[in-house]
Design a protein around this motif. Structure first.
Motif, PDB file in Angstrom:
ATOM      1  N   ASP A   1       0.667 -13.790   7.526  1.00  0.00           N
ATOM      2  CA  ASP A   1       0.797 -12.773   8.573  1.00  0.00           C
ATOM      3  C   ASP A   1       2.005 -13.050   9.461  1.00  0.00           C
TER       4      ASP A   1
ATOM      5  N   ALA B   1      -1.917  -9.572   4.256  1.00  0.00           N
ATOM      6  CA  ALA B   1      -1.849 -11.040   4.246  1.00  0.00           C
ATOM      7  C   ALA B   1      -2.636 -11.581   3.053  1.00  0.00           C
TER       8      ALA B   1
ATOM      9  N   ASP C   1      -2.905  -4.975   8.136  1.00  0.00           N
ATOM     10  CA  ASP C   1      -2.247  -6.295   8.262  1.00  0.00           C
ATOM     11  C   ASP C   1      -3.126  -7.383   7.648  1.00  0.00           C
TER      12      ASP C   1
ATOM     13  N   VAL D   1      -2.661  -5.526  15.649  1.00  0.00           N
ATOM     14  CA  VAL D   1      -2.756  -6.109  14.299  1.00  0.00           C
ATOM     15  C   VAL D   1      -3.899  -5.407  13.589  1.00  0.00           C
TER      16      VAL D   1
ATOM     17  N   PHE E   1      -5.383 -12.210  13.920  1.00  0.00           N
ATOM     18  CA  PHE E   1      -4.206 -13.067  13.722  1.00  0.00           C
ATOM     19  C   PHE E   1      -3.657 -13.430  15.097  1.00  0.00           C
TER      20      PHE E   1
ATOM     21  N   LYS F   1     -10.026 -13.488  11.031  1.00  0.00           N
ATOM     22  CA  LYS F   1      -9.464 -13.457   9.690  1.00  0.00           C
ATOM     23  C   LYS F   1     -10.291 -14.381   8.797  1.00  0.00           C
TER      24      LYS F   1
END
Lengths: 337, 337, 337, 337
Positions: free
Chosen positions: C177, C312, C308, C304, C120, C93
């Motif tokens: 998240d 976030a 997603d 994920v 995540f 991320k």
């Protein structure tokens, strides 16, 4: 509402007097101490009258019961005199340091129909009594093991120790009673190791010990280990653990509140345990008094009787014999003398 | 030793009366309730006299102070009348549901030199006050965040809610005071979200909420989040967390004792938290009374004053505006009307 | 058994490479970093080959999947190139700091049937995932409140911060998240307060913040509060709390072992928390990798996904708008630009 | 990097083989079990070769060390043969059930300069070893008491028990070693009580016990109590407590993660303890292996030697004598036969 006179106005007597004074079911009518200044001071604090003599207390029409918190050597005598005067007696432990004196006391009060309660306050601690109640209700199935950890925060004065009758009669006596209370079956065998590890001088000069481990066994094979120390730098350590076929119950140490600190030094650090018996067992002492009031009022049987006081002392005797012999001592050996 | 009359003999009044009766620095001389049976019953329990009228109490020479525990709508009036009669007043929260009435009350008592204390009892909880003391002493350096979790064990009656003035004025008011107490700096901005999640009917019928999160910000940028719920099935949940440059302080939930159970169902399971405010804050209520006695006796300034009561209500007002607008509301906006 | 190449051999890439190397379902075939010394060093430690160029990796027949742990600004590009080359991608991320770049990336990979997983990792922590599973199974009834506490042990370097995209995109992104994961319903509204309290210079020089509280609300009224700090002197603080109609679930901090110290300084003091993400989330990173392997092998859907990662980031965007405006920002406003 | 062959491919051998296979300092070259299917299955899982005979292993040039996890009755023989073949040996406990056989083994390997390590894995548990390290560093001053609680989650099969050599040689042997490790001084006296409380049939049929309390004393008066039970319904219970002049150290039970549940049934309820030794001591087994690798590579002395295995067995012998005699047994009595 019963009327109580407190005999002995030292540290513990003062606490008991304050408890009686604020107990909703009791009235503190008189206090007495051989040291007049002590009784006067407690009388002033509580509004009770300072009796001039023990006889005055025993003859008083407005005294239903004695709370005996004087020196150990006066306990048996006060139980006898109180009972003969028709007063109920709540007497601090131990009844006496000498089992023969205890036996004579038992004879002397035989047949006198007055409630006699011995001050094993720990039975009334909310945590300990909840453990016992849960075990008695079968929550952990058959009980197998009891572990009692009992460590005082600091060594008492050399002078106190010289007159206390030895660690096992003075301090462990509470744990012997706790063991009987939790085992719910009489121990038949006692094994003890004990040493003067904290203060070796103590051993040499007073022939006393400060650290002990004692194992008790009941007829059906239940086991109990008591761990004692005269000094615990981290605070008064009072824990009881019961293990059985269906689970375990622990009554753990208590803190005054639940502040937890986290810093570079550590995370989730709680405040110190409640310091010593006056703080740790504050509720227990009040509950003990309530049980006594109930017994005197006839609402309940005596919760901790003379015989409980006697049996705890017998366990101490057996433990001393075990120390001397290196053997497990069967209680039947003591009966034989 | 000061003499106190308790006004209002409902659930909380009864508790306060009992506290006054057993407080070493106070005497409970009179109790009064518009319902005669209530005052008589509390009078009987405590040995105080049941006053026939409010006037009787205000005129009584043996009443130094009023402890006001009657309905909210009577609070401001009783503060005014008590203060004018020269009586110190310890008044339950809130002063009033209407900030304008509070302001008129403030004017009315201006210049009257009697101690007025507002019943934000939680400040006197041993854990919460230890957290505040540690933070005030600089233990965690600069304070950055405060998190207050405050959840009641169960929803009050529909009837109670209808007259309580809304969640934020009735329940969160304590947390607004706690926020000010812990932040040690006035909040200048309030943002709130709140919903009727537990009982949606409540929202529709009474336009009230039961679940809330409120963020407060101070001038210097300190932040506080309050988490509220009217229902917590696991017990009364009262926690305070402070985070700063040098550490974190938490005042955690309390249990009546430290019994821990281990079975096939789980290990080290503690007993439920202390049930609700009467149990959880028992020490806090006594300490609050001691602080009041000290203030009346001139030994200490008033610990929680009228202005504290007013400011907590202003925060509630700001939170309601935020709810209505979806914006953070600056307190200066309220000053402008 | 799938073959993975790790792109980026800095601190996190090195950890991922070691994880792949010892994962029973994966083989580490190649590693690549723009700094040749880094890839060589990781290659040596793991037995993988150090690829000479990105192209070499993308063309390699023995590479099924990329694990992207390079600088943030390369992520979107690598996802696109990897996906076009038919490689599955597990990407750290955030996808990018700029939501427009993320949207272009989404378009670019549309229709390409390769698993894309975003890193995540916290979703895979045993405690956090057990909380989520229990809530998803209805254990606490209707979910009302989520409280996420996420504090890093220490401030990163000024240089790191200058390129990190701001606290909310760099650090809080994990918590956004986590909020979505725990709420099990999309947030529709975001309110944020944030300050440079730890390092005010930071605010002035880089226009960044180091301390934040963010409130999220879903359509049905569920609420979430995120508490962030760049510095926590007592260790990495990672807690999640869920409150619902039938109870509460907490995933608490972890320690490496259960040593508890008692001394004159304090009783029952635990060792410090696991230090930072490498230690605290060690199991989570391995579980994340297992989930990726399962997705690549077709045994499970991607846990994920790209969306997603995008959502976030949108929450971070909304939070920045809230900071700027002092209002709760509705996500629909962002859609409108 | 050393090459290890695992002898015995049952439950524990399989675990050890997997550990060796993933240990960075070791290579698993061969596995052997008298049951061919077992060695083949473990070989397949780990990539090692399944040796056709013990001789093959002992003759193998690519085997530096044996990890012996076969039946107890083969241990002494394998230690002798391995040592004579110049292989280092890490042997599961106990060396043998018969102290005479152990003594003959000691003679047989005398003078052979190969590292022999006994599998007392608990010494390598992060919590237990941190307790020992803190005590060895003087953190609690003079050590006075050690309390070891060791309870297995469930009774093994009747068949297992019939060949295990009795509770004290099979299960308590770990605790005898832990006692020596923690006391840092040899016990000179042993007292034991033990009963078949969980399964009285066990006592009658196999003359074995399932519940025990054992007290050890060292020359200088340090005391240790071991509490054993074959069944603990709340999970594997592994605690060590050390008490000294300056404090207390506890290594407490561990959980797989820190999920805590609160509901109408209870508040803050943790998940069950790690189930049994494979889970609870997973890190310990890996650390034990690392210590062995270090010893074989000459980087460190053997951490738990043959003599440690012998002494733990002697304590078990003494405990059995104590059970039979009801006396504390001095170790010097055993020397005399």
């Amino acid at each position: 509402m019963i009327s109580i006179a407190v005999i002995g106005c030292g540290r513990i007597g003062r606490m008991h007097a304050a408890n009686v004074a604020r107990h909703p079911g009791a009235r503190l009518t008189a206090v007495y101490d051989v040291v007049e200044a002590s009784s006067k001071s407690v009388a002033e604090e509580t509004g009770a009258r300072a009796a001039a003599s023990l006889e005055e207390v025993l003859d008083a029409g407005d005294v239903d019961a004695l709370l005996v918190a004087s020196l150990t050597e006066t306990h048996a005598d006060l139980i006898e005199r109180g009972a003969k005067a028709g007063k109920a007696v709540l007497c601090e432990k131990p009844i006496d340091l000498d089992i023969k004196r205890v036996d004579r006391c038992a004879e002397a009060i035989q047949g006198l129909d007055v409630p006699i309660q011995i001050g094993f306050n720990r039975r009334f601690d909310p945590g300990h009594s909840a453990v016992r109640a849960a075990a008695a209700a079968g929550e952990i199935g058959d009980l197998h093991q009891v572990i009692i950890t009992s460590r005082d925060p600091g060594m008492p004065s050399r002078d106190y120790i010289a007159h206390a009758g030895g660690l096992l009669r003075d301090m462990t006596i509470h744990d012997f009673d706790m063991a009987r209370f939790m085992l719910m079956e009489e121990p038949v065998e006692v094994f003890a190791v004990a040493e003067a590890l904290i203060d070796p001088e103590l051993g040499r000069e007073l022939d006393d010990v400060d650290t002990a481990m004692i194992v008790l066994r009941t007829e059906s094979g239940k086991m109990c280990c008591i761990n004692n120390s005269r000094t615990s730098v981290y605070g008064y350590d009072q824990r009881v653990e019961l293990m059985g076929t269906h689970g375990m119950l622990i009554s753990d140490n208590r803190r005054p509140h639940e502040l937890r600190r986290s810093s570079g030094e550590g995370a989730d650090v709680g405040v110190p345990y409640l310091n010593f018996f006056v703080e740790r067992y504050a509720e227990a002492f009040m509950n003990e008094l309530s049980a006594f009031v109930d017994a005197v009022e006839g609402r309940a049987p005596v919760a901790v009787g003379f015989e409980d006081g006697r049996k705890a002392l017998i366990l101490a005797e057996a433990a001393y014999r075990s120390l001397a012999s290196g053997r497990a001592v069967n209680l039947s050996e003591l009966a034989e003398g």
